[in-house]
Every structure is written in C-alpha cells, then in structure tokens.
Design a protein around this motif. Sequence first.
Motif, short mmCIF file in Angstrom:
data_model
loop_
_atom_site.label_atom_id
_atom_site.label_comp_id
_atom_site.label_asym_id
_atom_site.label_seq_id
_atom_site.Cartn_x
_atom_site.Cartn_y
_atom_site.Cartn_z
N ALA A 54 -11.96 -5.29 2.85
CA ALA A 54 -12.04 -6.67 2.34
C ALA A 54 -13.45 -7.21 2.43
O ALA A 54 -13.98 -7.78 1.47
CB ALA A 54 -11.06 -7.56 3.10
N VAL A 102 -12.52 -16.05 -6.02
CA VAL A 102 -12.30 -14.63 -5.73
C VAL A 102 -10.93 -14.48 -5.09
O VAL A 102 -10.56 -15.27 -4.21
CB VAL A 102 -13.38 -14.05 -4.80
CG1 VAL A 102 -13.03 -12.62 -4.39
CG2 VAL A 102 -14.75 -14.07 -5.47
N TYR A 158 -8.56 -11.33 -3.34
CA TYR A 158 -8.47 -9.95 -2.88
C TYR A 158 -7.09 -9.71 -2.31
O TYR A 158 -6.60 -10.50 -1.50
CB TYR A 158 -9.53 -9.67 -1.80
CG TYR A 158 -9.32 -8.38 -1.04
CD1 TYR A 158 -9.92 -7.20 -1.47
CD2 TYR A 158 -8.53 -8.34 0.11
CE1 TYR A 158 -9.73 -6.01 -0.78
CE2 TYR A 158 -8.34 -7.15 0.80
CZ TYR A 158 -8.94 -5.99 0.35
OH TYR A 158 -8.74 -4.82 1.04
N ILE A 162 -9.27 -6.62 -6.61
CA ILE A 162 -10.02 -7.86 -6.47
C ILE A 162 -10.25 -8.47 -7.85
O ILE A 162 -10.52 -7.76 -8.83
CB ILE A 162 -11.37 -7.60 -5.75
CG1 ILE A 162 -11.99 -8.90 -5.25
CG2 ILE A 162 -12.33 -6.78 -6.59
CD1 ILE A 162 -13.00 -8.71 -4.14
N LYS A 187 -5.20 -9.96 2.71
CA LYS A 187 -5.61 -10.62 1.47
C LYS A 187 -6.43 -11.86 1.80
O LYS A 187 -6.33 -12.40 2.91
CB LYS A 187 -4.40 -10.99 0.61
CG LYS A 187 -3.40 -11.90 1.27
CD LYS A 187 -2.20 -12.14 0.36
CE LYS A 187 -1.16 -13.03 1.01
NZ LYS A 187 0.01 -13.26 0.13
N SER A 194 -8.51 -15.34 -0.47
CA SER A 194 -8.93 -15.97 -1.72
C SER A 194 -9.81 -17.15 -1.37
O SER A 194 -9.66 -17.76 -0.30
CB SER A 194 -7.72 -16.43 -2.54
OG SER A 194 -6.98 -17.43 -1.85
#
Length: 273
Positions: A52, A72, A74, A79, A237, A239
């Motif tokens: 990440a 963004v 991920y 991504i 994850k 963002s």
Amino acid sequence: MNRRLFSLFCLGVCLVSAACPSGPSAPGPDKARALERRIDFINDVTSRRGLAARALDELSAALPNGIWLTEVVYDSEGIRLKGRAPSNTLLADYVSSLGASPSLAGVALQSSVQKQARNREFQEFALQALVKNARAVESSRPGAGSGSGDVAALAGRLEELEKILPPRKETADLLRQFQRTAGDSGLKITKFAPGTETPGESYDEWPVAIEVAGSRQGLLQFLKGLTDWPQLWLIKKYSFKAVSNDDADSPVRASITTQTFLVGQTTVAGTRR
C-alpha cells in the motif's frame, strides 16, 4: 463355550490387539502440513505489508510538475486515482512513467476530460493500475504442503515467525501507537474504530478502521510508518480525497483499514482452543 469357539475368540482378540498401536503415535504428515500452511500464511502477509505504501510512493514520485492527485483508492482490486494535469502531453508523460514502475502493472488511462476553473483550462483525468506483489508464497518449494517436513524444525520456524503477531487485542496500546505514528507524520486522527475479530483459516483476523487528516506527504509517511511497526499490520485498503481539488497543496482526508492476526486463538491443527 466349546473349545473351538473359545480358540476363535482368543485369535480375534490377538489380531485386534496387534492392529492397535501400543503407545503414542509419532507426529504424522497432517501436523507438518498444518505447520507449513501457517508458515506460508505469515510469509505471504509479510510480503504484502508494504504494498500500500509503496504504491502511493511510486504514484507520487512519478508526478511531473503541474500534475497533482485529487483522489486515490487502494484495495484488493488495485489502485484507482483521479487528478488534474495542465495538458494531455504532460499527462501522457505521467502514464508512461507509471508504466515503468516496479510496483504497478496494467496502468490504464480511463479518461481525460478538459475542464475550466478560475479562467484556467486543465485536464481532469482518471487512471487505474494493478499492484504487484514482490514475493509470492514459496508453495512450489520441494515438499511444500506435502507434510514431508520435519515437525520439530517447522514448529521452531513458526514460533519465530509468530513473534511479529500480537498474542491478544490491546486497544489502548494500539491507540497510543497509532497516535504516535500519526503525530510523527503531522496527521490528525479523526476516527479510531477497532473491529470485531473473526475466525480465519490460520489465525483470527482483527481489523481496525481509522481516519486521518493532513498533508499528502504526511499520509505517505504515515503508511510507511505502519509498515515499519515491529508487529505485523497489513493495510487492507485506503482512500483519500483532497479538501480542494483546485489546490495542488491542499490537505487531504483519508480512510484506512488495517488488519492484524492474533496468535493463541487456534491450535496448530486449526481447531479452536
């Protein structure tokens, strides 16, 4: 009972006794396979713990002057990012640079749309890419998964690997650790939400959701800091969105889901204690 029936009965008892083990059996291949699976599991998670942060680092390092990212995301699917560029020529240079990235694959430009704001024209773009795992589990090694390994050696190896996994949930200590890492990165934690542990195939899984606010560089430093913790935490994850899309230096707000794996909840054979 006559003599003939008695003799047959005694013979049957002797045969049954001979077939049954007289003492404890030696560890079999099932235990070795269980140990190998847990070793491979920890090695696989360890190999993915830096993905990440590395992906965001390469996205940021490849940015030409004049291009910035506004959003963004991920996760396990890869991504996805949005941003602004002064021209399609500069955007093409950015896409080409990402194509040579060691951590990204399948870089694809999804759209580039001309927009105007504050009497200035720009390209609003969207990209997506896959994130490479630098190391796969060594499932192809001789004897892997076959239970052919030495049980004592495998148990010793697993014990060493499990030192990076927390033995139990410690929410207070974890909050302090997150706060310290965020402070060192110049970020403010706006949400800290430990989740409920769930049984996994090898270990119980414990997710924690956090939200932070601060600079883009601070967010990158924070993700790198989580990767460097002594105990193993995987960034599942994240963002982020810029507070202002018009400002290349705008602060961002980010949501991050991390996860660790608890030791001591399951036995080597995978049964609950």
